[in-house]
Design a protein around this motif. Sequence first.
Motif, mmCIF file in Angstrom:
data_model
loop_
_atom_site.group_PDB
_atom_site.id
_atom_site.type_symbol
_atom_site.label_atom_id
_atom_site.label_comp_id
_atom_site.label_asym_id
_atom_site.label_seq_id
_atom_site.Cartn_x
_atom_site.Cartn_y
_atom_site.Cartn_z
ATOM 1 N N THR A 283 0.843 -1.205 0.000
ATOM 2 C CA THR A 283 0.000 0.000 0.000
ATOM 3 C C THR A 283 0.874 1.250 0.000
ATOM 4 O O THR A 283 0.627 2.208 -0.724
ATOM 5 C CB THR A 283 -0.918 0.009 1.243
ATOM 6 N N GLY B 172 -9.086 -4.290 -5.450
ATOM 7 C CA GLY B 172 -7.672 -4.499 -5.104
ATOM 8 C C GLY B 172 -7.016 -5.535 -5.988
ATOM 9 O O GLY B 172 -7.612 -6.059 -6.930
ATOM 10 N N PHE C 201 -4.179 -10.802 -6.170
ATOM 11 C CA PHE C 201 -3.577 -11.660 -5.137
ATOM 12 C C PHE C 201 -3.671 -11.048 -3.735
ATOM 13 O O PHE C 201 -2.926 -11.435 -2.841
ATOM 14 C CB PHE C 201 -2.112 -11.962 -5.451
ATOM 15 N N HIS D 92 -9.424 -0.547 -0.850
ATOM 16 C CA HIS D 92 -10.774 -1.124 -0.904
ATOM 17 C C HIS D 92 -11.878 -0.080 -0.820
ATOM 18 O O HIS D 92 -12.983 -0.391 -0.427
ATOM 19 C CB HIS D 92 -10.961 -2.137 0.240
HETATM 20 S S1 SF4 Z 1 -4.997 -4.557 -2.795
HETATM 21 FE FE1 SF4 Z 1 -4.034 -5.792 -1.187
HETATM 22 S S2 SF4 Z 1 -2.139 -6.575 -2.167
HETATM 23 FE FE2 SF4 Z 1 -2.847 -4.861 -3.433
HETATM 24 S S3 SF4 Z 1 -1.769 -3.062 -2.655
HETATM 25 FE FE3 SF4 Z 1 -3.716 -3.182 -1.563
HETATM 26 S S4 SF4 Z 1 -3.340 -4.303 0.356
HETATM 27 FE FE4 SF4 Z 1 -1.615 -4.671 -1.087
#
Ligand code: SF4
Length: 271
Positions: A115, A200, A203, A270
Amino acid sequence: MSAVTKRMEDAALDGKARHIVPLSGGKDSTALAIYLSQQYPHLPFEYVFSDTGAELPETYEYFERLEHVLGKKVTRITALDLLGVSEKHGRSPFDVVLYEHFSGFLPSPRSRWCTRMLKIHPFENHIGGDKAYSYIGIRADENRSGYIGKGKQVMLSEEPNIIPVYPFKDDGITIGDVQRLLDDTGLGLPEYYQWRSRSGCYFCFYQQIGEWQGLKERHPELYEKAKGYEQGKNGRRYTWVDGRSLNDVENMPRRDIKQKSDEDGCVICHL
Ligand code: SF4
């Protein structure tokens, strides 16, 4: 450190600053972009997406449709701009950071470097030293805490020139309003919500077992790619799911997806 926040009505009067709407590909940030473009058509909003290079195909497709709704491009930024590394086929921004900066050490909820490196720093680099309002899609009916410590307000950056604004909170916008905003433009929810609860990376380690299994069913090639990262480097082994490999996960009985609260997971990825 930025402790200052602005109310929407004050930010809207500032004609000298930049007005940035960071997008994650999730429902709330998308609805916020639509809401702001409708309510404040005179403001020169910049819609910005920090691309890890590992987003779901549904997310890229959703942005294309959003651009039609907004009548404006979504600016794609990546960690490669920040690192001064050129794009190379087959090597995503995530790959570059993973192997060149973290020696193949996969991110996890306890070590969430992804992140910071792939979302926050590229965003700060994109803004530079400019005064900018950063519009955050936290709704009036939720109570998420920020990336930086519990209980702190959600913000993408603590840089003092980047001022967070919470229009949905200021204007009392709730989940029903978000749904209506998306439906009324014909955009609706992103398709991945049929099998996954959040936006997101494909994976993302915040996925539930049932979501990993959904990835295997919907995008088997991405599931195999995710497995490839688990092999790690230099003989060290890392897995995406605590205590289990993705080989284990695909052999487990199919699990349902529990509807998680919007307040769980990564508030930046998210939204
Ligand atoms: S979606 Fe999940 S894996 Fe991708 S940057 Fe955000 S926290 Fe990291």
